[in-house]
Design an enzyme around this catalytic site. Structure first.
Site, PDB file in Angstrom:
ATOM      1  CG  HIS A  26     -74.637 -72.911 -13.755  1.00 25.76           C
ATOM      2  ND1 HIS A  26     -75.667 -73.407 -14.512  1.00 25.76           N
ATOM      3  CD2 HIS A  26     -74.658 -73.624 -12.600  1.00 25.76           C
ATOM      4  CE1 HIS A  26     -76.273 -74.377 -13.854  1.00 25.76           C
ATOM      5  NE2 HIS A  26     -75.693 -74.525 -12.679  1.00 25.76           N
ATOM      6  CB  CYS A  27     -77.618 -68.375 -16.327  1.00 24.72           C
ATOM      7  SG  CYS A  27     -76.583 -67.873 -17.706  1.00 24.72           S
ATOM      8  CB  VAL A  28     -79.984 -71.263 -19.590  1.00 23.54           C
ATOM      9  CG1 VAL A  28     -80.295 -72.291 -20.673  1.00 23.54           C
ATOM     10  CG2 VAL A  28     -81.178 -71.129 -18.654  1.00 23.54           C
ATOM     11  CB  THR A  29     -76.085 -70.182 -22.339  1.00 21.45           C
ATOM     12  OG1 THR A  29     -76.216 -68.794 -21.972  1.00 21.45           O
ATOM     13  CG2 THR A  29     -77.380 -70.654 -22.982  1.00 21.45           C
ATOM     14  NE  ARG A  30     -75.429 -65.970 -20.414  1.00 24.80           N
ATOM     15  CZ  ARG A  30     -76.203 -65.045 -19.876  1.00 24.80           C
ATOM     16  NH1 ARG A  30     -75.688 -63.914 -19.475  1.00 24.80           N
ATOM     17  NH2 ARG A  30     -77.488 -65.258 -19.737  1.00 24.80           N
TER      18      ARG A  30
END
Length: 467
Positions: A26-30
């Site tokens: 995952h990243c910051v939003t996804r």
């Protein structure tokens, strides 16, 4: 607020079940997935999950937009539900890269090189915008600049200008660091390589192009031009690849005990000679031809060029093909001190935000209203991903109308040869525009807001009354 296990199970089921997932990060939003088969993903069912704000596939990864903060909790529950081991973004990217064709790999490579240095470039652009306000004649005073009227601000302006120009002046150093790191070499050697190509003892490349006779080194009878590559992109990119290649090869064949004495000196020495003898001159010629080509296109076909580029920019973002244009912007700024591309591209940010905002007024669904509002604000501030993937692409017609609005706004910008630098996108982007172009730029901005908003609103009221 916690994340319901049921929501994660519904996401997993919609993307083909846990047996269809190779890796997940995952990243910051996804949530980012490397899937075995993306064709089995049920997008419609996936985007009906209350936790999901949108989804898309890019660069071999299937990405599900969850939202900042919530995505961390969602990822932990995902690992529990699927039994997967925690993976880094790099691991998922490496696996996803195997699915890309050669062109996609090239586009992604450029993105991997230029995205890490964007914070420095954007900061420099914003500070240049601030200085433009201080030195621009007619911004606040008729025929005079702020520092003409308030001379005590002159020193402040000069320091701001120095700070702002640093990233562009030492651009090869930034690119050298990022490129060598991406190619698997030592980033520190990349910095040295970049700074070597702009050593103060070398003649500036832009000045050299105006000279008939150039200073040269006599290399055993071979004349080598003493030219630097200040602000150039292509010479340092190709030299960085060679440096990383040599470093990795030498580390394999040189004994550990003498690597410190051999690897870096030999790699840098060979790359330096290659850069000044061959790579630099060839790539400077190519870069100059590219710059001249872009200038000619916008000079002779400005309106059409702006219409097409602004219109398709959203599609370029979706496919990840917008990254090479960052290099083109930097090349233009280095060569002529400004770019025509960035002011045109910004129209796409604004138009996508406007279309998403219209959806907020159209829909009766409370959750969708909230998503549309927050994503439109994000787009107006230059981050279009939530608006595009969370709202506009999901319903299709807002995305199309945003492209139409951006195209007409971009046409106005290009027809008037609006000049700017790289910086923040969206509504604050006017700070990166030369003040003498503000009036026409603001007119284009209004068009980028009004056209998508009205088209989306009217079409939704007529064709999608159930929203």
């Amino acid at each position: 607020m916690g994340v319901a296990k049921k929501s994660i199970e519904e996401i997993v089921q919609a993307i083909g079940g846990k047996e269809n997932i190779n890796k997940a990060s995952h990243c910051v939003t996804r949530l980012r997935f490397s899937l075995k088969d993306e064709s089995v993903v049920d997008t419609e069912t996936l985007e009906e999950v209350d936790l999901v704000k949108g989804s898309f596939s890019a660069n071999g990864q299937y990405q599900v937009i969850i939202g900042q903060g919530t995505v961390d909790k969602a990822y932990k529950v995902l690992l529990e539900v699927t039994g997967l081991q925690e993976s880094s973004k790099a691991e998922v990217k490496d696996e996803a890269n195997e699915k890309l064709n050669p062109f996609q790999k090239l586009v992604k490579l450029l993105g991997d090189i230029f995205i890490p240095i964007l914070p420095a470039i954007v900061t420099a652009g914003l500070l240049l915008g601030l200085n433009n306000i201080l030195i621009g004649e007619g911004v606040f005073y008729d025929g005079k600049s702020v520092i003409d009227v308030h001379t005590q601000w002159k020193g402040f302006s000069e320091i701001v200008n120095l700070i702002a120009n640093t990233a562009f002046t030492f651009l090869p150093g930034l690119i050298g660091w990022s490129a060598v790191k991406r190619f698997g070499g030592s980033p520190l050697l990349g910095i040295v390589l970049g700074l070597m190509l702009i050593h103060p003892n070398l003649m500036n490349a832009n000045e050299a192009l105006q000279q008939d006779v150039l200073p040269q080194w006599d290399l055993f009878g071979l004349g080598v031009n003493q030219i630097g590559y200040q602000g150039q992109v292509l010479p340092v990119l190709f030299a960085a690849w060679l440096l990383a290649f040599l470093e990795k090869w030498l580390r394999k064949i040189v004994p550990d005990s003498i690597q410190l004495l051999v690897v870096a000196p030999v790699a840098l020495l060979v790359t330096g000679f290659a850069a000044f003898i061959f790579i630099g001159p060839v790539m400077l010629t190519v870069g100059t031809a590219v710059t001249d080509g872009v200038m000619a296109i916008f000079g002779n076909l400005g309106g059409a060029a702006g219409f097409i580029y602004a219109g398709i920019n959203s599609l370029l973002v979706v496919t990840g093909m917008h990254h090479p244009f960052i290099a083109l912007d930097l090349q233009l700024i280095a060569a002529v001190g400004m770019t025509y591309l960035w002011p045109v591209r910004v129209m796409s940010n604004i138009a996508q935000g406007s279309a998403a905002l219209a959806m907020m007024f159209v829909t009766k669904k409370k959750t969708l209203k909230g998503t549309a509002l927050t994503s439109s604000i994000s787009a107006f501030l230059g981050v279009t991903e939530p608006a595009m993937f969370g709202i506009n692409i999901r319903f299709k017609f807002p995305f199309v109308f945003a492209m139409i609005g951006a195209a007409f706004a971009g046409m106005i910008v290009a027809m008037n040869n609006v000049e700017g630098t790289i910086g923040i996108g969206g509504l604050p982007a006017f700070l990166n525009i030369s003040p003498n172009f503000w009036s026409v730029y603001f007119l284009a901005t209004v068009m980028a807001i009004v056209i998508p908003f009205i088209l989306t609103l009217v079409y939704a009221k007529v064709k999608h009354k159930d929203l």
